[in-house]
Design an enzyme around this catalytic site. Structure first.
Site, PDB file in Angstrom:
ATOM      1  N   GLU A 141       8.045  -3.319  -9.229  1.00  0.00           N
ATOM      2  CA  GLU A 141       8.865  -2.518  -8.318  1.00  0.00           C
ATOM      3  C   GLU A 141       9.898  -1.642  -9.016  1.00  0.00           C
ATOM      4  OE1 GLU A 141       7.606  -6.075  -5.742  1.00  0.00           O
ATOM      5  OE2 GLU A 141       7.994  -5.630  -7.855  1.00  0.00           O
ATOM      6  N   ASP A 200       0.858  -1.174   0.000  1.00  0.00           N
ATOM      7  CA  ASP A 200       0.000   0.000   0.000  1.00  0.00           C
ATOM      8  C   ASP A 200       0.899   1.230   0.000  1.00  0.00           C
ATOM      9  OD1 ASP A 200      -1.752   2.067   0.484  1.00  0.00           O
ATOM     10  OD2 ASP A 200      -2.851   1.040   2.078  1.00  0.00           O
TER      11      ASP A 200
END
Length: 252
Positions: A130, A66
């Protein structure tokens, strides 16, 4: 007394415990409370359940960290609880099953790779995003490499784009998939119910000895801390949270 959870839903149908990620307003992303509650549920039921099933929502299994929580104020748990939760799924005295529908991204892949068996429907997609933000799937990699091998894990990391359930199955990330994944899951659970608790415990102990994930723990955690303390990375994340724009996109 039934425990009331905020980020997950838990139901127990002996000998199977179902844990559903339930943060529909936040794309089933991972925050500290979700980690705490998942860990608590595993501890609460591992003496009575021989199988744990992790599920998400029909559109998203788990979309990773998150970012709103990552950039917010306040003390954070850090990467250790996440790695340790995946370690428990991978090595605990039970069979762990991931039932994936929709999107699994970043840390969601960690949950998938940590599980003993992965069942999916034909809408499932798998990605590691990522590096788009200068981050690394540091804690994911030991589990992912164990499951699909170094080069396939590297390709998924470097390309950052989703792969289909068919590709994930060919790589070994998914064990079985079907358009009716609920029925497929039930078929697997009917078979897994026959396994004795003692047999499962001995098997998991052997597999952990053959591939000791604890050896990678400190390296993964240190790498995670490094990228999440980088000011440039945090600015990229904060901009994405505020605008929805990726780092290479210009504001209108």
């Amino acid at each position: 007394m039934t425990t009331v959870y905020q980020t997950i839903r838990v139901r127990f149908q002996e000998p199977v415990c179902f844990i559903q990620f339930y943060r529909p307003e936040d794309n089933n992303t991972i925050n500290d409370l979700l980690l705490t509650e998942c860990t608590q549920a595993l501890r609460q039921y591992q003496d009575v359940a021989t199988v744990f099933v992790l599920e998400g929502l029909p559109e998203v299994f788990c979309f990773g960290a998150d970012f709103k929580a990552a950039t917010g104020d306040g003390e954070k748990l850090g990467p250790e609880p996440l790695y340790d939760l995946w370690m428990q799924l991978a090595t605990g005295p039970f069979i762990s099953v991931a039932h994936v529908r929709g999107k699994a991204n970043a840390g969601g892949i960690g949950f998938v790779a940590a599980c003993d068996i992965v069942i999916a429907d034909d809408s499932a997609q798998f990605s590691l995003s990522e590096l788009l933000f200068g981050l690394l799937p540091a804690c994911v990699m030991p589990f992912l490499v164990r499951r699909i091998g170094f080069q396939k894990a590297q390709y998924l990391t470097l390309m950052t784009r989703p792969v289909s359930v068919q590709q994930a199955h060919a790589w070994g990330l998914v064990d079985a998939f079907d358009s009716q994944s609920d029925a497929l899951l039930r078929t697997h659970l009917l078979r897994l119910r026959y396994l004795s608790r003692q047999g499962i415990q001995r098997y998991k102990r052997l597999m952990h000895a053959l591939y000791d994930l604890s050896q990678s723990r400190s390296l993964a955690i240190d790498a995670n801390r490094e990228v999440f303390s980088d000011r440039d990375n945090l600015q990229r994340i904060e901009r994405y949270v505020k605008t929805g724009l990726f780092p290479w996109e210009s504001e209108p």
